[in-house]
Scaffold this motif. Structure first.
Motif, PDB file in Angstrom:
ATOM      1  N   GLN A 162       0.824  -1.210   0.000  1.00  0.00           N
ATOM      2  CA  GLN A 162       0.000   0.000   0.000  1.00  0.00           C
ATOM      3  C   GLN A 162       0.859   1.261   0.000  1.00  0.00           C
ATOM      4  OE1 GLN A 162      -3.054  -0.235   3.151  1.00  0.00           O
ATOM      5  NE2 GLN A 162      -2.931  -2.456   2.971  1.00  0.00           N
TER       6      GLN A 162
ATOM      7  N   THR B   7       2.159   1.890  -3.451  1.00  0.00           N
ATOM      8  CA  THR B   7       1.063   2.349  -4.301  1.00  0.00           C
ATOM      9  C   THR B   7       0.752   3.817  -4.051  1.00  0.00           C
ATOM     10  OG1 THR B   7       0.067   0.139  -4.379  1.00  0.00           O
ATOM     11  CG2 THR B   7      -1.362   1.998  -4.924  1.00  0.00           C
ATOM     12  N   VAL B   8       0.689   4.191  -2.788  1.00  0.00           N
ATOM     13  CA  VAL B   8       0.393   5.579  -2.417  1.00  0.00           C
ATOM     14  C   VAL B   8       1.488   6.513  -2.912  1.00  0.00           C
ATOM     15  CG1 VAL B   8       0.195   7.173  -0.465  1.00  0.00           C
ATOM     16  CG2 VAL B   8      -1.040   5.012  -0.421  1.00  0.00           C
TER      17      VAL B   8
ATOM     18  N   LYS C  57       1.247   7.055  -6.650  1.00  0.00           N
ATOM     19  CA  LYS C  57       0.166   7.977  -6.992  1.00  0.00           C
ATOM     20  C   LYS C  57       0.557   9.423  -6.710  1.00  0.00           C
ATOM     21  CE  LYS C  57      -3.728   4.797  -6.310  1.00  0.00           C
ATOM     22  NZ  LYS C  57      -4.944   4.503  -5.497  1.00  0.00           N
TER      23      LYS C  57
ATOM     24  N   ASP D  97      -2.755   5.170   3.080  1.00  0.00           N
ATOM     25  CA  ASP D  97      -3.383   6.230   2.278  1.00  0.00           C
ATOM     26  C   ASP D  97      -3.624   7.507   3.083  1.00  0.00           C
ATOM     27  OD1 ASP D  97      -5.536   5.504   3.866  1.00  0.00           O
ATOM     28  OD2 ASP D  97      -6.712   4.644   2.239  1.00  0.00           O
ATOM     29  N   GLU D  98      -3.247   7.499   4.370  1.00  0.00           N
ATOM     30  CA  GLU D  98      -3.304   8.703   5.178  1.00  0.00           C
ATOM     31  C   GLU D  98      -2.027   9.545   5.005  1.00  0.00           C
ATOM     32  OE1 GLU D  98      -5.796   9.803   6.732  1.00  0.00           O
ATOM     33  OE2 GLU D  98      -7.029   8.187   7.529  1.00  0.00           O
TER      34      GLU D  98
END
Length: 282
Positions: free
Chosen positions: A24, A27-28, A31, A97-98
């Motif tokens: 994750q 991925t973050v 992005k 994702d934070e």
């Protein structure tokens, strides 16, 4: 410095959580268009934690034995030259994702803390008591005392390196150290999820350790915040005992009265001396 931020993940027996967290995270960052280096410090795990971490192509450092959460962070910090370090737990409790909400405050504060939106009910009361005590002693409101998701200026950590412990209380110590010394701290509300794997926290033992740590750290930086109320309390207690015994019992309890007042004055003197030493040592 080559990179403005390095992400450090301390991990101990986290084979269930480390993979999803790294996946994750990558991925973050993709992005966001960022390529921050990621360091995983395997703190003496006997499971597949290190093996799984290496499969993601990140830097992995290994302790031969379990040395503690703070020790793992220190190892990671020693191996980075970045201006900031971002720490996140390996158990999946802090959603990667934070990160954008934390990183948007980069270069604006000395420390940015992800303040959790809930705590486990079984720990809620103890954490509330500790937070209220910390609020009083640090003379400021602390939404989350020991969050494991935070962005910290490396120079801030280095300033207090000599008092940062090797255990879970690393984050509590750096929080109080920053607040007691006027560093800028920003709290950002974040989600907090159920962890993967078994928790390493021992509620009774760790709560007592956190309590002692809060008092000890504040005494180190702001001793009068502890000694002044205790000393004044003893003096007031002595006066109350004297008045009560004289007018309600008919006989002055002079020994108890003098003992309490004397103890209060001595505590105040120790506090003033500690405050003088604290200020001169900075």
């Amino acid at each position: 410095m080559n990179n403005s931020v390095t992400i450090i993940i301390p991990a101990y027996q986290e084979e269930k959580g480390i993979g999803p967290v790294l996946e994750q995270l990558q991925t973050v960052l993709a992005k966001m268009g960022k390529s921050y280096p990621i360091i995983v410090v395997d703190d003496g795990s006997t499971d597949r934690t290190a093996e799984i971490a290496k499969s993601f192509g990140v830097e992995v450092y290994h302790h031969e034995e379990n040395r503690g959460y703070g020790a793992a962070l220190k190892t990671g910090i020693r191996h980075t030259q970045s201006e900031y370090i971002l720490i996140i737990d390996a158990d999946g409790t802090y959603p990667p994702d934070e990160l954008p909400r934390i990183l948007e405050h980069l270069d604006m504060y000395d420390m940015v803390v992800g303040a959790r939106d809930w705590v486990q009910p079984s720990r809620a009361f103890a954490k509330w008591v500790l937070r209220q005590l910390a609020n009083f002693l640090a003379e400021t409101k602390i939404p989350d005392l020991n969050s494991g998701l935070r962005l910290i200026r490396k120079s801030l950590v280095e300033s207090f390196w000599h008092i940062l412990p090797n255990g879970f209380s690393f984050t509590t110590t750096i929080t109080l150290s920053a607040l007691c010394n006027g560093y800028s701290v920003k709290y950002v509300p974040v989600r907090y999820l159920k962890r993967e794997g078994k928790s390493k926290i021992m509620p009774v033992r760790n709560t007592w350790q956190f309590l002692m740590l809060i008092i000890r750290t504040v005494i180190y930086f702001n001793p009068l915040r502890v000694f002044l109320p205790v000393g004044m309390g003893m003096i007031v207690l002595g006066i109350i005992v004297g008045i009560y015994s004289k007018f309600f019992l008919g006989k002055l309890m002079d020994v108890s009265t003098i003992t309490a007042i004397t103890a209060g004055v001595e505590i105040l003197m120790i506090g003033f001396l500690a405050d003088l030493i604290s200020k001169r040592s900075r």
